[in-house]
Write a protein that holds these residues in place. Sequence first.
Motif: not given
Length: 272
Positions: A47-55
């Motif tokens: 049940s994957a969450p909503s992930v914001r990736l800042l890179s």
Amino acid sequence: MSTDNLIATDIRTVLEAAVPATDRVTVVNPAPETIVALVSTLEDHDSAPSVRLLSPEHALKQVMGDFLVASSAADLIDDGTLSLRVLDEQPVNSLVVTDDAVVSLVTATDAAAGLTTDDGEFVASTVAFYDDVWETASEFSLRTPPLSRVRSTLAAEISEDARADFDAVLDSLSTARSDDGGIDEVTISLLVAARNRELLYDISKWGEDVGLASKATFSRTKTQLEDKGLLDTEKVPIDVGRPRLRLLLGEQRLQDADADELADVAIELLSS
């Protein structure tokens, strides 16, 4: 998510514990290997969450040069699980930020750790700070198509056998990129097409339509593989216009290889 410090033998295990199932999650400044582990973790998450990736952009470009990672990330983006934006100013730490905790990611030669705090004031301040950063950050343009689309269109437009071979080749690889002595998605597609005696026109049109690469890139790569002896061709007459080229495997070792051996044999031949 537990607020205990997390210690494990690899970063994926730390991420599995640090990324909760329901919270909003922001991952900040992860190392390239952490980005790879994050994509893999989200793929397997029940049940994957909503992930914001800042890179930083250079890290994203480095990681997304691997078709295996990029195509999986594209699937996650398509289903709303993952978003990618570019950090203009690189912070010192690598973080996982949720509404309840902030985890600092630390990696060493043979271990990884997540140093966790749930101090309410600190967490709220960190969440607010990276919310602001996210709003002003530019979106990272991922040009690689989703793997699910690549597979389904390959089966529909080329053949089910070609898709099965394509899957077998990908499953045999840990990376799919040509800049480190390996083979990329275009080379894989051409080898699979040759194993199934498909036309260059058909596989290159499919590849361009699905977003893998242009027809010119397919043609150029075909010539390189032909020069190395990995591919051969035969002319196939058509009613109007120039004959088309049927792709064939060149080297006998490639002809004798099972689909899951194709990549290893090709890489060895290309390096010789």
